[in-house]
Write an enzyme that holds these catalytic residues in place. Structure first.
Site, PDB file in Angstrom:
ATOM      1  N   MET A 196      57.925  49.215  41.575  1.00 44.32           N
ATOM      2  CA  MET A 196      56.738  48.665  42.234  1.00 44.32           C
ATOM      3  C   MET A 196      56.945  48.133  43.875  1.00 44.32           C
ATOM      4  O   MET A 196      58.045  47.892  44.682  1.00 44.32           O
ATOM      5  CB  MET A 196      56.536  47.230  41.540  1.00 44.32           C
ATOM      6  CG  MET A 196      56.376  47.521  40.324  1.00 44.32           C
ATOM      7  SD  MET A 196      55.398  48.355  39.281  1.00 44.32           S
ATOM      8  CE  MET A 196      53.913  46.817  40.088  1.00 44.32           C
ATOM      9  N   ASP A 223      53.696  52.589  42.569  1.00 45.28           N
ATOM     10  CA  ASP A 223      52.867  51.120  42.132  1.00 45.28           C
ATOM     11  C   ASP A 223      52.838  50.264  43.337  1.00 45.28           C
ATOM     12  O   ASP A 223      53.439  49.028  43.155  1.00 45.28           O
ATOM     13  CB  ASP A 223      53.403  50.773  40.427  1.00 45.28           C
ATOM     14  CG  ASP A 223      51.824  50.310  39.970  1.00 45.28           C
ATOM     15  OD1 ASP A 223      50.919  49.940  40.663  1.00 45.28           O
ATOM     16  OD2 ASP A 223      51.522  50.208  38.576  1.00 45.28           O
ATOM     17  N   MET A 226      49.944  43.809  30.577  1.00 46.08           N
ATOM     18  CA  MET A 226      50.122  43.046  31.116  1.00 46.08           C
ATOM     19  C   MET A 226      50.647  41.710  30.113  1.00 46.08           C
ATOM     20  O   MET A 226      48.995  41.972  29.090  1.00 46.08           O
ATOM     21  CB  MET A 226      48.912  42.506  32.476  1.00 46.08           C
ATOM     22  CG  MET A 226      49.323  43.300  33.495  1.00 46.08           C
ATOM     23  SD  MET A 226      48.218  42.438  35.639  1.00 46.08           S
ATOM     24  CE  MET A 226      48.605  44.219  35.718  1.00 46.08           C
ATOM     25  N   ASP A 254      47.663  49.722  33.149  1.00 44.56           N
ATOM     26  CA  ASP A 254      48.755  48.489  33.758  1.00 44.56           C
ATOM     27  C   ASP A 254      48.222  47.411  32.018  1.00 44.56           C
ATOM     28  O   ASP A 254      47.178  46.980  32.044  1.00 44.56           O
ATOM     29  CB  ASP A 254      48.087  47.793  34.806  1.00 44.56           C
ATOM     30  CG  ASP A 254      48.020  48.060  36.074  1.00 44.56           C
ATOM     31  OD1 ASP A 254      49.688  48.223  36.201  1.00 44.56           O
ATOM     32  OD2 ASP A 254      47.599  48.849  37.308  1.00 44.56           O
ATOM     33  N   HIS A 265      46.479  56.002  34.592  1.00 46.02           N
ATOM     34  CA  HIS A 265      47.179  54.815  35.499  1.00 46.02           C
ATOM     35  C   HIS A 265      46.947  53.288  34.347  1.00 46.02           C
ATOM     36  O   HIS A 265      45.830  53.061  34.550  1.00 46.02           O
ATOM     37  CB  HIS A 265      47.984  54.524  36.237  1.00 46.02           C
ATOM     38  CG  HIS A 265      48.823  53.534  36.045  1.00 46.02           C
ATOM     39  ND1 HIS A 265      50.805  54.055  36.287  1.00 46.02           N
ATOM     40  CD2 HIS A 265      49.286  52.163  36.535  1.00 46.02           C
ATOM     41  CE1 HIS A 265      50.922  52.522  36.123  1.00 46.02           C
ATOM     42  NE2 HIS A 265      50.495  52.035  36.089  1.00 46.02           N
ATOM     43  N   HIS A 302      51.660  50.955  31.417  1.00 50.41           N
ATOM     44  CA  HIS A 302      52.772  50.493  32.041  1.00 50.41           C
ATOM     45  C   HIS A 302      52.695  49.738  31.392  1.00 50.41           C
ATOM     46  O   HIS A 302      51.373  48.458  31.887  1.00 50.41           O
ATOM     47  CB  HIS A 302      52.096  51.024  33.970  1.00 50.41           C
ATOM     48  CG  HIS A 302      53.233  50.096  34.875  1.00 50.41           C
ATOM     49  ND1 HIS A 302      53.072  49.514  36.194  1.00 50.41           N
ATOM     50  CD2 HIS A 302      54.615  49.546  34.365  1.00 50.41           C
ATOM     51  CE1 HIS A 302      53.966  48.775  36.449  1.00 50.41           C
ATOM     52  NE2 HIS A 302      55.204  48.690  35.706  1.00 50.41           N
ATOM     53  N   SER A 305      44.525  53.309  39.188  1.00 53.24           N
ATOM     54  CA  SER A 305      44.807  52.623  37.449  1.00 53.24           C
ATOM     55  C   SER A 305      42.925  51.846  37.191  1.00 53.24           C
ATOM     56  O   SER A 305      42.350  51.330  37.619  1.00 53.24           O
ATOM     57  CB  SER A 305      45.419  51.133  38.575  1.00 53.24           C
ATOM     58  OG  SER A 305      45.557  50.801  37.557  1.00 53.24           O
ATOM     59  N   MET A 350      53.893  46.015  31.885  1.00 56.14           N
ATOM     60  CA  MET A 350      54.545  44.484  32.569  1.00 56.14           C
ATOM     61  C   MET A 350      54.420  43.743  31.126  1.00 56.14           C
ATOM     62  O   MET A 350      53.541  42.671  30.688  1.00 56.14           O
ATOM     63  CB  MET A 350      53.683  44.685  33.183  1.00 56.14           C
ATOM     64  CG  MET A 350      53.555  45.574  34.567  1.00 56.14           C
ATOM     65  SD  MET A 350      52.495  44.997  35.348  1.00 56.14           S
ATOM     66  CE  MET A 350      51.676  46.602  35.557  1.00 56.14           C
TER      67      MET A 350
END
Length: 230
Positions: free
Chosen positions: A142, A178, A42, A40, A38, A71, A13, A73
């Site tokens: 998760m 994750d 957010m 992330d 990866h 990913h 990540s 979120m």
């Protein structure tokens, strides 16, 4: 992306990378054995943190030679799918909890040309997956509550992954983990049926762009521990 297989894949990540140096950090982790990268995303709304958007994904895409695993979120998800697809995501993962029409979201991700991932928070059960399995290329379990790196692994998720693996059967669906993956927790998840392991601090600790060898040692340690548990 390459053809589907269940070999162990390590997906560092970049949340744990040097933000001022993403291009070189990505080149370093790939050279040191990372299988996927990866990312992330957010939004400060669905999760209590704010990270990257489509422009950053587009900027780092030329540096990624493996798989760009994005990913999301974020909530809502649907208005942003096209932008992340255009930015070069190979896998686009949305949260089951992020909206009321997850089937539509998964359809839209595939229509945009990406592999469709579905993420589940630690408190979310597997029941909703029953009618979605034909829409999914990846399930992300998760093992921490989403929103921050460096959290402790939630052990109750091991049994969830075992159940998920049985549900999937011979369908070509990746199981991604994750949160809190280390050489100690990776074997638990590999034995339960996972094949994609996201690791942030456990990959990047001790290394840097100037000294990337620790990245390789960390990746190899996680991979070896996971493979030995299979």
């Amino acid at each position: 992306m390459t053809a589907f297989d269940r070999s162990i894949k390590i997906a560092p990540s970049i949340l744990s990378a040097d933000f001022a140096n993403f291009g070189q950090e990505i080149q370093a982790i790939e050279a040191q054995g990372a299988d996927w990268v990866h990312v992330d995303v957010m939004d400060g709304h669905f999760v209590p943190n704010l990270t990257f958007g489509p422009p950053l994904c587009k900027a780092i895409r030329p540096h990624i030679k493996t798989v760009m695993d994005v990913h999301l979120m974020i909530a809502p998800v649907d208005p942003y799918i096209e932008a992340f697809a255009e930015a070069g995501a190979d896998v686009l993962t949305a949260h089951l909890e992020a909206g009321p029409h997850i089937h539509r979201t998964l359809q839209a991700i595939r229509a945009a040309g990406c592999k469709a991932g579905l993420a589940l928070n630690p408190g979310t059960g597997l029941d909703a997956l029953t009618h979605l399995l034909d829409m999914i290329d990846l399930v992300c379990i998760m093992t921490v509550n989403p929103g921050f790196g460096g959290q402790k692994f939630i052990h109750s998720q091991v049994d969830k992954v075992k159940t998920l693996r049985a549900m999937i059967g011979d369908r070509p669906i990746h199981i991604e983990i994750d949160g809190g993956i280390t050489p100690e927790t990776a074997p638990l998840m590999a034995a339960a049926g996972a094949d994609v392991l996201v690791a942030g601090s456990a990959v990047f600790k001790g290394g840097s762009v100037a000294d990337p060898a620790p990245y390789g040692a960390n990746i190899r340690a996680i991979r070896a521990a996971a493979e030995a548990a299979r």
